[in-house]
Design a protein around this motif. Structure first.
Motif, PDB file in Angstrom:
ATOM      1  N   GLY A 130       0.661  -1.086   0.038  1.00 29.79           N
ATOM      2  CA  GLY A 130       0.039   0.036   0.136  1.00 29.79           C
ATOM      3  C   GLY A 130       0.917   1.322   0.040  1.00 29.79           C
ATOM      4  N   LEU A 131       1.845   1.216   0.643  1.00 33.69           N
ATOM      5  CA  LEU A 131       2.835   2.349   0.685  1.00 33.69           C
ATOM      6  C   LEU A 131       3.520   2.495  -0.637  1.00 33.69           C
ATOM      7  N   TRP A 132       3.935   1.520  -1.025  1.00 33.58           N
ATOM      8  CA  TRP A 132       4.408   1.493  -2.478  1.00 33.58           C
ATOM      9  C   TRP A 132       3.854   2.057  -3.462  1.00 33.58           C
ATOM     10  N   LEU A 133       2.300   1.558  -3.481  1.00 30.81           N
ATOM     11  CA  LEU A 133       1.417   2.094  -4.261  1.00 30.81           C
ATOM     12  C   LEU A 133       1.174   3.690  -4.217  1.00 30.81           C
ATOM     13  N   LEU A 166      -7.834  -4.516 -15.507  1.00 31.75           N
ATOM     14  CA  LEU A 166      -8.386  -4.422 -14.254  1.00 31.75           C
ATOM     15  C   LEU A 166      -8.123  -3.357 -13.602  1.00 31.75           C
ATOM     16  N   VAL A 167      -6.736  -3.183 -13.099  1.00 34.20           N
ATOM     17  CA  VAL A 167      -6.430  -2.135 -12.183  1.00 34.20           C
ATOM     18  C   VAL A 167      -5.333  -1.267 -12.897  1.00 34.20           C
ATOM     19  N   GLY A 168      -4.881  -1.456 -14.112  1.00 31.56           N
ATOM     20  CA  GLY A 168      -3.884  -0.561 -14.605  1.00 31.56           C
ATOM     21  C   GLY A 168      -2.486  -0.907 -14.129  1.00 31.56           C
ATOM     22  N   VAL A 169      -1.415  -0.026 -14.475  1.00 32.86           N
ATOM     23  CA  VAL A 169       0.039  -0.475 -14.302  1.00 32.86           C
ATOM     24  C   VAL A 169       0.410  -0.020 -13.046  1.00 32.86           C
ATOM     25  N   TYR A 170      -0.474   0.777 -12.034  1.00 32.90           N
ATOM     26  CA  TYR A 170      -0.205   0.936 -10.798  1.00 32.90           C
ATOM     27  C   TYR A 170      -0.855  -0.358  -9.804  1.00 32.90           C
ATOM     28  N   GLY A 171      -1.808  -0.700 -10.199  1.00 34.06           N
ATOM     29  CA  GLY A 171      -2.335  -1.853  -9.678  1.00 34.06           C
ATOM     30  C   GLY A 171      -1.448  -2.950  -9.666  1.00 34.06           C
ATOM     31  N   ILE A 172      -0.757  -3.193 -10.973  1.00 35.96           N
ATOM     32  CA  ILE A 172       0.099  -4.354 -11.068  1.00 35.96           C
ATOM     33  C   ILE A 172       1.324  -4.071 -10.119  1.00 35.96           C
ATOM     34  N   GLY A 173       1.678  -2.649  -9.942  1.00 37.92           N
ATOM     35  CA  GLY A 173       2.969  -2.262  -9.128  1.00 37.92           C
ATOM     36  C   GLY A 173       2.150  -2.716  -7.656  1.00 37.92           C
ATOM     37  N   VAL A 484     -15.799  -1.536 -22.792  1.00 37.09           N
ATOM     38  CA  VAL A 484     -14.414  -1.098 -22.664  1.00 37.09           C
ATOM     39  C   VAL A 484     -14.190  -1.749 -21.474  1.00 37.09           C
ATOM     40  N   THR A 485     -12.760  -1.865 -21.160  1.00 37.65           N
ATOM     41  CA  THR A 485     -12.150  -2.627 -20.059  1.00 37.65           C
ATOM     42  C   THR A 485     -12.593  -2.172 -18.704  1.00 37.65           C
ATOM     43  N   PRO A 486     -12.471  -2.800 -17.523  1.00 36.57           N
ATOM     44  CA  PRO A 486     -12.925  -2.385 -16.202  1.00 36.57           C
ATOM     45  C   PRO A 486     -12.070  -1.175 -15.718  1.00 36.57           C
ATOM     46  N   PHE A 487     -10.712  -1.201 -16.089  1.00 37.06           N
ATOM     47  CA  PHE A 487      -9.960  -0.271 -15.925  1.00 37.06           C
ATOM     48  C   PHE A 487     -10.190   1.143 -16.579  1.00 37.06           C
ATOM     49  N   ALA A 488     -10.809   0.955 -17.874  1.00 37.11           N
ATOM     50  CA  ALA A 488     -11.240   2.182 -18.623  1.00 37.11           C
ATOM     51  C   ALA A 488     -12.419   2.762 -18.131  1.00 37.11           C
ATOM     52  N   TRP A 489     -13.146   1.903 -17.565  1.00 36.98           N
ATOM     53  CA  TRP A 489     -14.738   2.305 -17.019  1.00 36.98           C
ATOM     54  C   TRP A 489     -14.279   2.871 -15.688  1.00 36.98           C
ATOM     55  N   TRP A 490     -13.464   2.527 -14.869  1.00 35.26           N
ATOM     56  CA  TRP A 490     -13.407   3.165 -13.673  1.00 35.26           C
ATOM     57  C   TRP A 490     -12.533   4.402 -13.785  1.00 35.26           C
ATOM     58  N   VAL A 497      -8.241   7.673  -8.279  1.00 34.91           N
ATOM     59  CA  VAL A 497      -8.686   7.568  -6.977  1.00 34.91           C
ATOM     60  C   VAL A 497      -8.822   6.177  -6.088  1.00 34.91           C
ATOM     61  N   PRO A 498      -9.698   5.253  -6.891  1.00 30.78           N
ATOM     62  CA  PRO A 498      -9.641   4.049  -6.306  1.00 30.78           C
ATOM     63  C   PRO A 498      -8.460   3.368  -5.961  1.00 30.78           C
ATOM     64  N   LEU A 499      -7.251   3.901  -6.546  1.00 31.22           N
ATOM     65  CA  LEU A 499      -6.043   3.165  -6.193  1.00 31.22           C
ATOM     66  C   LEU A 499      -5.206   3.933  -4.896  1.00 31.22           C
TER      67      LEU A 499
END
Length: 526
Positions: A130-133, A166-173, A484-490, A497-499
């Motif tokens: 979480g802190l890395w994110l 689903l979560v984009g590049v930062y979700g992967i990180g 559209v993908t879930p990432f694109a939608w949110w 903001v969700p991340l």
């Protein structure tokens, strides 16, 4: 790691940071290495776990991040010194200063981790991730953001790439950081325990499951809500105008004007694309009738063109723009770059003295609005972005709010000749590939020196022109429309903001766990 001395721990942090940089584009091949990213981050995680003092943990995290960032964007030295004319010592200090400033986010994260880490291994891993994110998001957002080289990009070819939609590049990180801390929390004695093997089995099963999702993303699973269009023929122009001549009226300017005029006149593809500032003069500075001849060329028939050019004047302000020409237009299509590069395209407050030391033309642009309309051609909605803009997936997502009007093809027009012909090109290609995975739309790239390429919706490069060559890439792109993908939608609705909330929840959970009464404390690794 506890028995290591302070100097050895500092050296290990720096070495791990350089390995993190290498994972984004291996120096010998330019290929990203997802496993090296996780392992190098696991070294940092191990150092954090074996450090009892928050300040020392912050220093180690800062050293890791400084080495990583310097190793990632060292090529800024080329733009500042070779092409910008800044004295070499000042250029080195500028790159190091930027890295130190951005590393402060990770240093704060490292200190907070040791201050708050709970005894539970899973809780500690969630706090670390979480802190890395939060540090990665801060680098993306604060002071207009400079997110080049985020750790998630190393996974564009790995099993975690399936999470991009689903979560984009930062979700992967975030997931990679979670894995790294779980790995770092294992000890040799743990391998004799059932729980350790269960943990390893869970990690392995997770990677296998992610690989399955990756298989679906590569076409192994049908997604009937997506419509694939007929291929569109392309001619992508790569002028390879030397950066030190590009804006020189006695060399690069006439070369660029003559070469691009010939290619635009002779091209037979349905869509012709010239890169960022392919025409390196304002319209009023072009030879009489130059732009009008291009407009007439594409005013009839069945071809269209998109061309990078600066626009504006002293009174209205200048923009880094794209002009589009197609039959039946009353006025040319126009896209103005929204996310500008600090120092290169706008001057931050209090830093004009710094830019005045360099010889970089057109250094203060106006911003275009977010979510500008796409270029409509042959049933495609082609959404341009210029150079650095494709780092900001949350801003590209602004055009995906409505599936019926979302882009069918993404288009990047770049000139990173400022940074030489080395790893910066490989890193930028990887960034574009990640955007295609996040949105499941193909990306077309037209550049001055490379990488001029076509990337399909699965992140695979289907056409590529050799870098540092002058030529035309004849290719095809297949647009996609529909869901559209879930990432694109949110991301279209809430940006990142969700991340931010996910990172904050992990931080608050660490605070809560730290305040709970307990009979034992987190012990450093033996």
């Amino acid at each position: 790691m506890r028995e290591l001395g302070s100097a050895a721990r500092a050296g290990l942090a720096c070495a791990a940071g350089l390995a993190q940089a290498a994972s984004l584009a291996w120096p010998a091949s330019g290929v990203p290495l997802w496993w090296l990213q996780v392992l190098s981050l696991a070294v940092l995680a191990g150092l954090q776990r074996s450090t009892a003092h928050p300040f020392r943990a912050a220093v180690l995290a800062g050293l890791f991040a400084t080495a990583w960032l310097c190793g990632t964007f060292w090529w800024l030295f080329t733009s500042l010194h070779t092409y910008g004319g800044l004295p070499a010592p000042l250029a080195v200090l500028a790159v190091l200063g930027l890295a130190l400033f951005l590393a402060s986010y990770y240093a704060i994260a490292g200190g907070l981790y040791v201050l708050l880490a709970p005894a539970s291994r899973l809780g500690a891993a969630l706090l670390f991730a979480g802190l890395w994110l939060l540090a990665e998001l801060a680098r993306n957002t604060l002071w207009t953001g400079f997110p080049w080289g985020a750790g998630g990009y190393a996974h564009v070819d790995g099993p975690l790439a399936a999470l991009a939609r689903l979560v984009g590049v930062y979700g992967i990180g975030f997931v990679a950081a979670l894995l790294a801390m779980l790995l770092a929390s294992l000890r040799a004695t743990d391998l004799r325990r059932t729980t350790a093997w269960l943990l390893l089995g869970t990690l392995a099963a997770g990677l296998v499951a992610a690989s399955g999702l990756r298989y679906c993303a590569l076409g192994g699973c049908n997604r009937p809500a997506i419509a694939e269009h007929a291929p569109l023929d392309l001619a992508l122009l790569q002028g390879n105008i030397p950066q030190d001549e590009k804006f020189q009226v006695g060399s690069g300017v006439p070369t660029a004007l003559a070469w691009y005029a010939r290619q635009l006149a002779a091209a037979s593809a349905a869509l012709v694309v010239a890169p960022e500032t392919a025409l390196p003069l304002l319209p009023a500075q072009l030879p009489p009738g130059y732009l009008e001849a291009i407009a007439r060329r594409y005013a009839k028939g069945d071809q269209a063109a998109l061309i990078g050019i600066p626009l504006g004047d002293m009174k209205a302000g200048y923009t880094n723009s794209v002009l589009g020409f197609a039959p039946g237009q009353d006025v040319p299509y126009r896209y103005d770059k929204h996310h500008l590069v600090p120092f290169g395209e706008f001057i931050p407050p209090l830093f004009r003295w710094f830019t005045e030391m360099m010889d970089i033309p057109l250094g203060d642009f106006a911003r275009g609005p977010l979510g500008q309309p796409a270029f409509l051609w042959r049933g495609e909605r082609i959404a341009p972005n210029i150079c650095y803009e494709d780092l900001f997936g949350d801003e590209i997502a602004a055009q995906f709010r409505s599936p019926e009007h979302s882009p069918t093809v993404l288009l990047n027009l770049s000139n990173i000749g400022w940074f030489g012909t080395g790893l910066a090109i490989d890193q930028h290609l990887t960034i574009s590939r990640m955007r295609t995975l996040e949105f499941e739309r193909p990306m077309v790239r037209a550049t001055n020196t490379g990488a001029t390429a076509v990337i399909d919706y699965r992140g695979q490069v289907t056409h590529l022109l050799p870098r540092a060559t002058r030529g035309v890439l004849l290719a095809q792109v297949q647009g996609r429309s529909g869901a559209v993908t879930p990432f694109a939608w949110w991301a279209a609705r809430w940006r990142l903001v969700p991340l931010w909330i996910l990172g904050a929840v992990c931080l608050l959970a660490g605070l809560w766990a730290r305040r709970r009464p307990r009979n034992h404390h987190l012990k450093p690794l033996a």
